[in-house]
Design a protein around this motif. Structure first.
Motif, PDB file in Angstrom:
ATOM      1  N   TYR A   8      11.589 -32.965  45.703  1.00 50.60           N
ATOM      2  CA  TYR A   8      13.018 -32.730  45.931  1.00 50.60           C
ATOM      3  C   TYR A   8      13.784 -33.422  44.815  1.00 50.60           C
ATOM      4  O   TYR A   8      13.543 -34.605  44.508  1.00 50.60           O
ATOM      5  N   LEU A   9      14.719 -32.709  44.184  1.00 45.91           N
ATOM      6  CA  LEU A   9      15.519 -33.250  43.089  1.00 45.91           C
ATOM      7  C   LEU A   9      16.991 -32.985  43.368  1.00 45.91           C
ATOM      8  O   LEU A   9      17.364 -31.876  43.782  1.00 45.91           O
ATOM      9  N   ALA A  10      17.825 -33.973  43.134  1.00 46.67           N
ATOM     10  CA  ALA A  10      19.255 -33.806  43.422  1.00 46.67           C
ATOM     11  C   ALA A  10      20.084 -34.734  42.560  1.00 46.67           C
ATOM     12  O   ALA A  10      19.603 -35.766  42.077  1.00 46.67           O
ATOM     13  N   ILE A  11      21.348 -34.347  42.359  1.00 43.06           N
ATOM     14  CA  ILE A  11      22.311 -35.232  41.725  1.00 43.06           C
ATOM     15  C   ILE A  11      23.515 -35.380  42.657  1.00 43.06           C
ATOM     16  O   ILE A  11      23.802 -34.508  43.476  1.00 43.06           O
ATOM     17  N   HIS A  12      24.198 -36.516  42.508  1.00 44.56           N
ATOM     18  CA  HIS A  12      25.373 -36.817  43.333  1.00 44.56           C
ATOM     19  C   HIS A  12      26.382 -37.498  42.425  1.00 44.56           C
ATOM     20  O   HIS A  12      26.066 -38.502  41.776  1.00 44.56           O
ATOM     21  N   LEU A  13      27.584 -36.935  42.356  1.00 41.50           N
ATOM     22  CA  LEU A  13      28.610 -37.444  41.453  1.00 41.50           C
ATOM     23  C   LEU A  13      29.890 -37.715  42.222  1.00 41.50           C
ATOM     24  O   LEU A  13      30.477 -36.802  42.814  1.00 41.50           O
ATOM     25  N   GLU A  14      30.332 -38.970  42.227  1.00 39.64           N
ATOM     26  CA  GLU A  14      31.590 -39.321  42.889  1.00 39.64           C
ATOM     27  C   GLU A  14      32.769 -38.738  42.118  1.00 39.64           C
ATOM     28  O   GLU A  14      32.719 -38.619  40.890  1.00 39.64           O
ATOM     29  N   ILE A  15      33.818 -38.392  42.858  1.00 40.36           N
ATOM     30  CA  ILE A  15      35.001 -37.780  42.253  1.00 40.36           C
ATOM     31  C   ILE A  15      36.208 -38.678  42.496  1.00 40.36           C
ATOM     32  O   ILE A  15      36.469 -39.110  43.627  1.00 40.36           O
ATOM     33  N   ASP A  16      36.937 -38.948  41.437  1.00 44.89           N
ATOM     34  CA  ASP A  16      38.138 -39.780  41.504  1.00 44.89           C
ATOM     35  C   ASP A  16      39.344 -38.903  41.836  1.00 44.89           C
ATOM     36  O   ASP A  16      39.701 -38.009  41.053  1.00 44.89           O
ATOM     37  N   PRO A  17      40.004 -39.120  42.978  1.00 47.33           N
ATOM     38  CA  PRO A  17      41.175 -38.307  43.323  1.00 47.33           C
ATOM     39  C   PRO A  17      42.283 -38.348  42.277  1.00 47.33           C
ATOM     40  O   PRO A  17      43.032 -37.385  42.130  1.00 47.33           O
ATOM     41  N   VAL A  18      42.387 -39.473  41.541  1.00 52.27           N
ATOM     42  CA  VAL A  18      43.418 -39.582  40.503  1.00 52.27           C
ATOM     43  C   VAL A  18      43.187 -38.542  39.409  1.00 52.27           C
ATOM     44  O   VAL A  18      44.131 -37.930  38.894  1.00 52.27           O
ATOM     45  N   VAL A  19      41.925 -38.307  39.056  1.00 51.02           N
ATOM     46  CA  VAL A  19      41.595 -37.315  38.044  1.00 51.02           C
ATOM     47  C   VAL A  19      41.973 -35.919  38.536  1.00 51.02           C
ATOM     48  O   VAL A  19      42.540 -35.108  37.787  1.00 51.02           O
ATOM     49  N   VAL A  20      41.697 -35.638  39.804  1.00 51.28           N
ATOM     50  CA  VAL A  20      42.052 -34.331  40.379  1.00 51.28           C
ATOM     51  C   VAL A  20      43.564 -34.125  40.305  1.00 51.28           C
ATOM     52  O   VAL A  20      44.044 -33.064  39.876  1.00 51.28           O
ATOM     53  N   ALA A  21      44.315 -35.138  40.698  1.00 50.11           N
ATOM     54  CA  ALA A  21      45.779 -35.032  40.680  1.00 50.11           C
ATOM     55  C   ALA A  21      46.298 -34.839  39.259  1.00 50.11           C
ATOM     56  O   ALA A  21      47.201 -34.021  39.017  1.00 50.11           O
ATOM     57  N   ASP A  22      45.728 -35.589  38.303  1.00 49.23           N
ATOM     58  CA  ASP A  22      46.161 -35.462  36.902  1.00 49.23           C
ATOM     59  C   ASP A  22      45.930 -34.043  36.392  1.00 49.23           C
ATOM     60  O   ASP A  22      46.800 -33.452  35.725  1.00 49.23           O
ATOM     61  N   LEU A  23      44.774 -33.477  36.687  1.00 44.07           N
ATOM     62  CA  LEU A  23      44.451 -32.146  36.191  1.00 44.07           C
ATOM     63  C   LEU A  23      45.326 -31.072  36.828  1.00 44.07           C
ATOM     64  O   LEU A  23      45.725 -30.113  36.158  1.00 44.07           O
ATOM     65  N   LEU A  24      45.633 -31.239  38.090  1.00 47.79           N
ATOM     66  CA  LEU A  24      46.514 -30.269  38.734  1.00 47.79           C
ATOM     67  C   LEU A  24      47.936 -30.358  38.190  1.00 47.79           C
ATOM     68  O   LEU A  24      48.621 -29.342  38.049  1.00 47.79           O
ATOM     69  N   ARG A  25      48.375 -31.564  37.862  1.00 45.51           N
ATOM     70  CA  ARG A  25      49.708 -31.710  37.264  1.00 45.51           C
ATOM     71  C   ARG A  25      49.752 -31.050  35.898  1.00 45.51           C
ATOM     72  O   ARG A  25      50.766 -30.463  35.500  1.00 45.51           O
ATOM     73  N   GLU A  26      48.649 -31.156  35.147  1.00 45.80           N
ATOM     74  CA  GLU A  26      48.613 -30.581  33.805  1.00 45.80           C
ATOM     75  C   GLU A  26      48.608 -29.055  33.834  1.00 45.80           C
ATOM     76  O   GLU A  26      49.011 -28.417  32.863  1.00 45.80           O
TER      77      GLU A  26
END
Length: 305
Positions: A94-112
């Motif tokens: 079994y192989l997997a990756i897990h990447l945490e997401i910063d809500p600040v980055v999401v907000a910045d990208l949506l504003r842009e």
């Protein structure tokens, strides 16, 4: 230039996957399991994950998922997860990756990107889709940094930002965008679950949490359970026990671990621990330490191969 494929991504995940999932890239885990696992309990933070090979059966809150090769899972709030790897073997781990997401980055990208406001159903906290091909290349580039440690500090944040950008334009976009919207029920509950996770040893004040969420106490209770499938007290208990289990894999005594996560009664800690993990803390500590020693040996063997 040749376009990246899922086979390319699978190959680099397999090369870097570890039994302990640890990587030097902040927020990134890359793991492998050579056999079906026992049922595990955890709290997922806002994150993106991918199964590259094998199958994991999961309960995210109260929603079941069969999470198989080529599928990606997005969680938009801190949420309790019960999971079990059901398909894995030494020849096909079994192989997997897990990447945490910063809500600040999401907000910045949506504003842009003015005017782009995908909307997810309120109280939806997780969703699974086939991994979009647009993610192959940035994920490969992120994992490739593990071969170039000096580049990680500068390049990893840029590639992680690109991954979030591309996720916003996949089927995960509406759910991911919840992280940037402060007024939705899931987002408001997400702020309180994040506070509990960061302050799990402290006493809870339900009125204060409800005020943080901008809700009355009855409304807060109702939406908290809709999002997490638990009451705030139950959620805090789950976080405490998860942190305790992490502590037991080290050298701390059971009493010290119980106290450090906020328990005042050792007997209550023992009862709650056994109810969740089906083992006493002392028996589980012995199992965890033995597993850690075995996986460390396997990692060393893989590194020297």
């Amino acid at each position: 230039m040749t376009k990246a494929t899922f086979s390319d991504l699978l190959a680099i995940i397999e090369r870097h996957a570890r039994y302990d999932y640890v990587t030097p890239i902040d927020g990134l885990k890359v793991g492998r399991t050579d056999m079906p696992s026992e049922v595990g309990h955890s709290i997922y933070q806002p994150s993106f994950g991918l199964v590259a090979r094998g199958v994991k059966e999961m309960m995210v809150g109260e929603k079941p998922f069969r999470y198989a090769a080529g599928e990606s899972l997005l969680c938009a709030v801190d949420v309790p997860v019960t999971s079990q790897v059901t398909e894995a073997s030494p020849s096909a781990p079994y192989l997997a990756i897990h990447l945490e997401i910063d809500p600040v980055v999401v907000a910045d990208l949506l504003r842009e990107q003015s005017g782009y406001r995908p909307k997810a159903p309120d109280n939806l906290v997780a969703a699974k889709y086939t991994l979009d091909a647009e993610l192959f290349d940035p994920l490969i580039r992120l994992l490739s940094l593990l071969d170039r440690p000096r580049d990680i500090e500068v390049m990893a944040p840029l590639i992680r930002r690109e991954i979030v950008w591309r996720l916003l334009h996949t089927e995960h976009g509406p759910l991911l965008s919840q992280l940037a919207f402060s007024n939705g029920h899931a987002a408001r509950i997400g702020r309180t679950t994040a506070w509990i996770r960061g302050n799990y040893a402290e006493a809870l004040s339900i009125p204060d949490l409800a005020a943080e969420a901008g809700m009355s106490v009855p409304t807060f209770h109702r939406h908290f359970k809709a999002v997490t499938s638990m009451s705030p007290i139950q959620f805090q208990k789950r976080v405490r026990l998860q942190e305790a289990r992490r502590g037991l894999s080290g050298s701390s005594t059971i009493a010290a671990v119980a106290y450090n996560v906020g328990y005042e009664s050792l007997s209550q800690f023992n009862r709650d621990y056994r109810r969740l993990f089906n083992l006493t803390p002392s028996d589980d500590a012995a199992t965890l330490r033995a597993t850690l020693r075995r996986e460390l040996g396997q990692t060393r063997q893989s590194a020297s191969a």
